[in-house]
Write an enzyme that holds these catalytic residues in place. Structure first.
Site, PDB file in Angstrom:
ATOM      1  N   HIS A 140      -3.650   4.616   4.450  1.00 19.15           N
ATOM      2  CA  HIS A 140      -4.768   3.661   4.450  1.00 19.15           C
ATOM      3  C   HIS A 140      -5.973   4.275   3.727  1.00 19.15           C
ATOM      4  O   HIS A 140      -6.570   3.673   2.845  1.00 19.15           O
ATOM      5  CB  HIS A 140      -5.139   3.291   5.887  1.00 19.15           C
ATOM      6  CG  HIS A 140      -6.420   2.525   5.993  1.00 19.15           C
ATOM      7  ND1 HIS A 140      -6.543   1.242   5.527  1.00 19.15           N
ATOM      8  CD2 HIS A 140      -7.632   2.877   6.465  1.00 19.15           C
ATOM      9  CE1 HIS A 140      -7.787   0.828   5.729  1.00 19.15           C
ATOM     10  NE2 HIS A 140      -8.464   1.813   6.293  1.00 19.15           N
ATOM     11  N   TYR A 194       3.415   5.574  11.902  1.00 23.49           N
ATOM     12  CA  TYR A 194       3.698   4.161  12.193  1.00 23.49           C
ATOM     13  C   TYR A 194       4.595   3.422  11.207  1.00 23.49           C
ATOM     14  O   TYR A 194       4.994   2.309  11.470  1.00 23.49           O
ATOM     15  CB  TYR A 194       2.381   3.387  12.341  1.00 23.49           C
ATOM     16  CG  TYR A 194       1.446   3.499  11.148  1.00 23.49           C
ATOM     17  CD1 TYR A 194       1.642   2.727  10.014  1.00 23.49           C
ATOM     18  CD2 TYR A 194       0.366   4.380  11.171  1.00 23.49           C
ATOM     19  CE1 TYR A 194       0.788   2.835   8.927  1.00 23.49           C
ATOM     20  CE2 TYR A 194      -0.499   4.488  10.089  1.00 23.49           C
ATOM     21  CZ  TYR A 194      -0.281   3.715   8.969  1.00 23.49           C
ATOM     22  OH  TYR A 194      -1.123   3.823   7.904  1.00 23.49           O
ATOM     23  N   ARG A 201       0.869  -1.180   0.000  1.00 25.88           N
ATOM     24  CA  ARG A 201       0.000   0.000   0.000  1.00 25.88           C
ATOM     25  C   ARG A 201       0.902   1.225   0.000  1.00 25.88           C
ATOM     26  O   ARG A 201       1.456   1.591   1.025  1.00 25.88           O
ATOM     27  CB  ARG A 201      -0.872  -0.030   1.270  1.00 25.88           C
ATOM     28  CG  ARG A 201      -2.022   0.952   1.290  1.00 25.88           C
ATOM     29  CD  ARG A 201      -2.581   1.084   2.699  1.00 25.88           C
ATOM     30  NE  ARG A 201      -1.761   1.984   3.479  1.00 25.88           N
ATOM     31  CZ  ARG A 201      -1.647   1.950   4.814  1.00 25.88           C
ATOM     32  NH1 ARG A 201      -2.300   1.069   5.526  1.00 25.88           N
ATOM     33  NH2 ARG A 201      -0.880   2.819   5.432  1.00 25.88           N
TER      34      ARG A 201
HETATM   35  C1  TPP Z   1     -15.152  -5.490  11.136  1.00 25.61           C
HETATM   36  C2  TPP Z   1     -14.320  -4.287  10.915  1.00 25.61           C
HETATM   37  N1  TPP Z   1     -13.442  -3.911  11.858  1.00 25.61           N
HETATM   38  C3  TPP Z   1     -12.697  -2.798  11.696  1.00 25.61           C
HETATM   39  C4  TPP Z   1     -12.806  -2.048  10.575  1.00 25.61           C
HETATM   40  C5  TPP Z   1     -11.992  -0.784  10.415  1.00 25.61           C
HETATM   41  N2  TPP Z   1     -10.988  -0.967   9.353  1.00 25.61           N
HETATM   42  C6  TPP Z   1     -11.232  -0.547   8.105  1.00 25.61           C
HETATM   43  S1  TPP Z   1     -10.019  -0.994   7.055  1.00 25.61           S
HETATM   44  C7  TPP Z   1      -9.146  -1.751   8.278  1.00 25.61           C
HETATM   45  C8  TPP Z   1      -7.855  -2.421   7.938  1.00 25.61           C
HETATM   46  C9  TPP Z   1      -8.009  -3.433   6.872  1.00 25.61           C
HETATM   47  O1  TPP Z   1      -6.781  -3.994   6.551  1.00 25.61           O
HETATM   48  P1  TPP Z   1      -6.626  -5.046   5.383  1.00 25.61           P
HETATM   49  O2  TPP Z   1      -7.611  -6.140   5.543  1.00 25.61           O
HETATM   50  O3  TPP Z   1      -5.203  -5.427   5.336  1.00 25.61           O
HETATM   51  O4  TPP Z   1      -7.044  -4.254   4.067  1.00 25.61           O
HETATM   52  P2  TPP Z   1      -6.369  -2.940   3.451  1.00 25.61           P
HETATM   53  O5  TPP Z   1      -7.071  -1.773   4.052  1.00 25.61           O
HETATM   54  O6  TPP Z   1      -4.933  -2.969   3.750  1.00 25.61           O
HETATM   55  O7  TPP Z   1      -6.663  -2.991   1.997  1.00 25.61           O
HETATM   56  C10 TPP Z   1      -9.810  -1.630   9.493  1.00 25.61           C
HETATM   57  C11 TPP Z   1      -9.306  -2.137  10.774  1.00 25.61           C
HETATM   58  C12 TPP Z   1     -13.743  -2.475   9.611  1.00 25.61           C
HETATM   59  N3  TPP Z   1     -13.935  -1.784   8.480  1.00 25.61           N
HETATM   60  N4  TPP Z   1     -14.480  -3.582   9.804  1.00 25.61           N
END
Ligand code: TPP
Ligand code: MG
Lengths: 384, 324
Positions: free
Chosen positions: A281, A290, A277
């Site tokens: 985010h 971080y 990425r």
């Molecule tokens: C059930 C849930 N918990 C927390 C979140 C908040 N949240 C949104 S994106 C994210 C991180 C996701 O990481 P990843 O699965 O690696 O996907 P990326 O964003 O890196 O594409 C979090 C914790 C959420 N959307 N849904």
């Protein structure tokens, strides 16, 4: 032979476990499928042969460039206040375009909120994607029109939907297949493990496509797992493959193989696209808190577009006119997106009451009428 | 505490103090370490207390909640952060079937001193799942205490009291007020479950909690210009509810209006209206009215203002109550 060495020998033999499914332990070097090096050199992988024409290569290049352009445009629209939020796919174009272009028209994709490149491959109008980030709808497109499901924000939930959809395909007896997109962070969710279990026991035609972009907001992949993610599949009884997620050719070849594997009745596959990425985010995030900039810098050298361009150049597969044409198209797309977003009308508040149920619901109708009467009481006032 | 603190900072200070006071207190959640949480409520705490006490967990809410229960069984006092309201549902089973019932099933042999912090409610222009008001689900569940502060003082003291409680507490933080500042006094003043009259008045009582207290105070100020005197009660605790305080106020004013962001249907207001009607029947000049969200999913942000109770909708209800 001593008892000790027998034990060791027995462990080594591990009867019944094919070599490729053996848990190699956390120190074993993960194998990465790569067909195009970061320097843009073509390498062959006997397990994933790829026959591709110059025209197809140019089309992939065009996809990558336009998807990146669209994404950059959305990021700046957010900065200008036109969007409430944007989740950039910068750096993940190859994983998305490679896997997206591996799909047949009848296949179905279940995205997270970052799969703008897959949406592009499914021919979803980029402006449709922006509605939810602008705050005019929660998705809004018809998922069945392009076989591209709505974006799912609740992490991991869509992997189960994808699996259920694939179970339906099996019941219908067609040879379609499904891709469930998710992230490295999502791999920790119970829903994702449950999806693996269901897909495995029902032998469902679903490809689990994990973009390991190394981060789940501020958490590095080490917070989620002690083994390379693709090896999780082994415990569920289906194959897992790690692919260079910045190599569009490898992503295309591996996903095509996986979809064919699934559609031919062999059950699910887990693909871990190893990528990065490059941006925050989302536009609300501040990665300087971080992650070290050196890490991001190092990944820049693996850029998916640069490497394909290097390959096209080296092999003489595209000329100046081609690149100029793409550049012009990219400008046009940018303009269309900008203007399209700025002229998106604000919805009427009564949309609150639309589509809550498929059939009439007395309370919703009562509250709609109440709201309309209330809004009308401001006649000539601020609400009109 | 000297000076004005934002609600966010007050919460941060309460967590810091709790970590200092009790080595068994732990913080758990997604992105609460280096990032300090997406709202920075845990800012700096991992640096000062270490990553074994301020724990970045895997991305799995059921996992967070279930392991918090296990840690509590082992004598720890976990404070869990759920990143946004809409993401507590994967943990819902652990909360309602396990956390809420453990003490009772063990006939009191075990305690569940677990605090679940959730930034909740809308008004920040967010995408789906980031603006929900789900307090009724929790308040409906026996075994859970449910509270929601509306200002910096309460944010600080109520969080400390919640963490000190030997029962599970669902601690709902009004995210759109995180940056509102206020004085934090040297002592709590009230116990965790007492309501507070935040403005005195004679003609009607506005009852609110969390993000809607500010809206009600503004409505009361506006009503004053029209010669109407509104009392505002900050409920603070949603389970248990300080019905004595509400009863006193409503008996005095003769009118009660409950205001919350959550949908009106089957919301907190339904219970408050029913109980107040039972307790104050002969004093009421009008039925207890409710102002809140609609029976619909929380809408896209461009129209959320129409969903959220605002000054006008509160005053409209006041008009209706006074017209009886
Ligand atoms: C059930 C849930 N918990 C927390 C979140 C908040 N949240 C949104 S994106 C994210 C991180 C996701 O990481 P990843 O699965 O690696 O996907 P990326 O964003 O890196 O594409 C979090 C914790 C959420 N959307 N849904
Ligand atoms: Mg990730």
């Amino acid at each position: 032979m001593t008892v000790k060495s027998t034990a060791r020998a027995r462990k080594k033999a591990a009867p019944g476990v094919p070599d490729n499914l053996r848990n190699k332990g956390k120190d074993a070097q993960p194998e990465l499928v790569q067909l195009l090096t970061p320097e843009g050199e073509r390498v062959e992988n006997p397990e994933f042969p790829l026959v591709i024409t110059p025209e197809e290569l140019r089309a992939l290049y065009r996809d990558l460039v336009l998807v990146r352009r669209f994404d950059a445009e959305a990021t700046s629209l957010q900065r200008q206040g036109e969007l409430g939020l944007w989740a950039s796919l910068l750096g993940q174009e190859a994983a998305q375009v490679g896997s997206g272009r591996a799909m047949r028209p009848g296949d179905y994709a279940f995205p997270t909120y970052r799969e703008h490149g897959v949406a592009w491959c499914r021919d979803v109008d980029p402006l449709n994607l922006l509605g939810m980030f602008r705050g005019v709808n929660h998705g809004g497109w018809d998922p069945n029109e392009k076989n591209f499901h709505l974006y799912t924000i609740v992490i991991g939930a869509q992997t189960l939907h994808a699996t259920g959809y694939a179970m339906g395909i099996t019941k219908d007896g067609t040879d379609d297949a499904v891709i469930a997109y998710f992230g490295d962070g999502a791999s920790s969710q119970g829903d994702v493990s449950e999806a693996f279990t269901f897909a495995s026991v029902y032998n469902s035609p679903v490809v689990f496509f994990c973009q390991n972009n190394q981060w789940a907001i501020s958490e590095p992949t080490t917070v989620q797992t002690r083994i390379p993610l693709y090896r999780r599949a082994l415990g569920f009884g289906f194959p897992g493959v790690r692919v260079d997620g910045n190599d569009v050719l490898a992503c295309l070849a591996v996903t095509r193989w996986a979809l064919d594997h699934a559609r031919s009745g062999n059950g699910p596959v887990l693909i871990e696209a190893f990528t990065y990425r490059m941006g925050a985010h989302t536009t609300s995030d501040d990665p300087t808190r971080y992650r070290p900039t050196e890490e991001t810098e190092a990944w820049k050298a693996k850029d998916p577009i640069t490497r394909l361009k290097a390959y096209l150049d080296r092999e003489g597969l595209a000329d100046e006119a081609f690149f100029a044409g793409i550049e012009a198209e990219s400008e046009e797309l940018g303009l269309r997106v900008r203007e399209g977003v700025r002229s998106m009308p604000d919805p009427d508040p009564t949309l609150i009451f639309d589509h809550v149920y498929a059939e009439p619901h007395a309370l919703v109708e009562e509250e709609r009428a109440e709201y309309e009467a209330y809004a009308a009481s401001f006649e000539g006032g601020e609400n009109n | 505490m000297a000076g004005q603190l934002s609600i966010a900072k007050a919460l941060n200070e309460a967590l810091r103090k709790s970590l200092e006071n009790d080595p068994k207190t732990l913080l758990m959640g997604e992105d609460i370490g280096k990032l300090g949480g997406v709202f920075r409520i845990t800012d700096g705490l991992q640096k000062d207390f270490g990553d074994d006490r301020v724990i970045d967990t895997p991305l799995a809410e059921s996992g967070i909640m279930g392991t918090a229960i296990g840690l509590a069984l082992r004598g720890y006092r976990p404070v869990v952060e759920i990143q946004f309201d809409g993401f507590v549902y994967p943990a819902f089973d652990q909360i309602v079937s396990q956390l809420a019932k453990m003490h009772s099933r063990a006939l009191g042999h075990v305690k569940m001193p677990v605090t679940v912090r959730i930034p909740y409610a809308g008004g920040i222009g967010a995408v789906e799942h980031h603006s929900e008001s789900h307090e009724a689900y929790f308040a409906h569940t026996a075994g859970l205490r449910v509270v929601s502060p509306s200002n910096a003082h309460d944010a600080y003291w109520m969080l400390r009291q919640a963490i000190e409680s030997d029962d599970p507490v669902i601690f709902l933080e009004p995210k759109r007020r995180y940056w509102d500042k206020g004085e934090v006094g040297d002592s709590a003043g009230l116990s965790l479950h007492e309501a507070r009259v935040v403005r005195q008045g004679a003609d009607a009582t506005l009852i609110a909690y969390g993000p809607m207290v500010k809206v009600c105070l503004e409505a009361a100020a506006a009503a004053e210009e029209d010669g109407r005197s509104l009392e505002v009660v900050d409920l603070r605790s949603l389970s248990p509810v300080d019905f004595d305080a509400l009863e006193q106020s409503v008996k005095r004013t003769g009118r009660g209006i409950v205001v919350h962001e959550a949908p009106v249907f089957m919301g907190m207001g339904a219970e408050l209206a029913a109980r107040l009607t039972e307790r104050c029947f002969y004093h009421l000049e009008a039925p207890v009215l409710r102002v809140g969200g609609y029976h619909a999913p929380y809408p896209p942000s461009r129209v959320e203002e129409a969903f959220l109770p605002d000054l006008d909708r509160v005053l409209d209800a006041v008009d209706r109550a006074l017209a009886f």
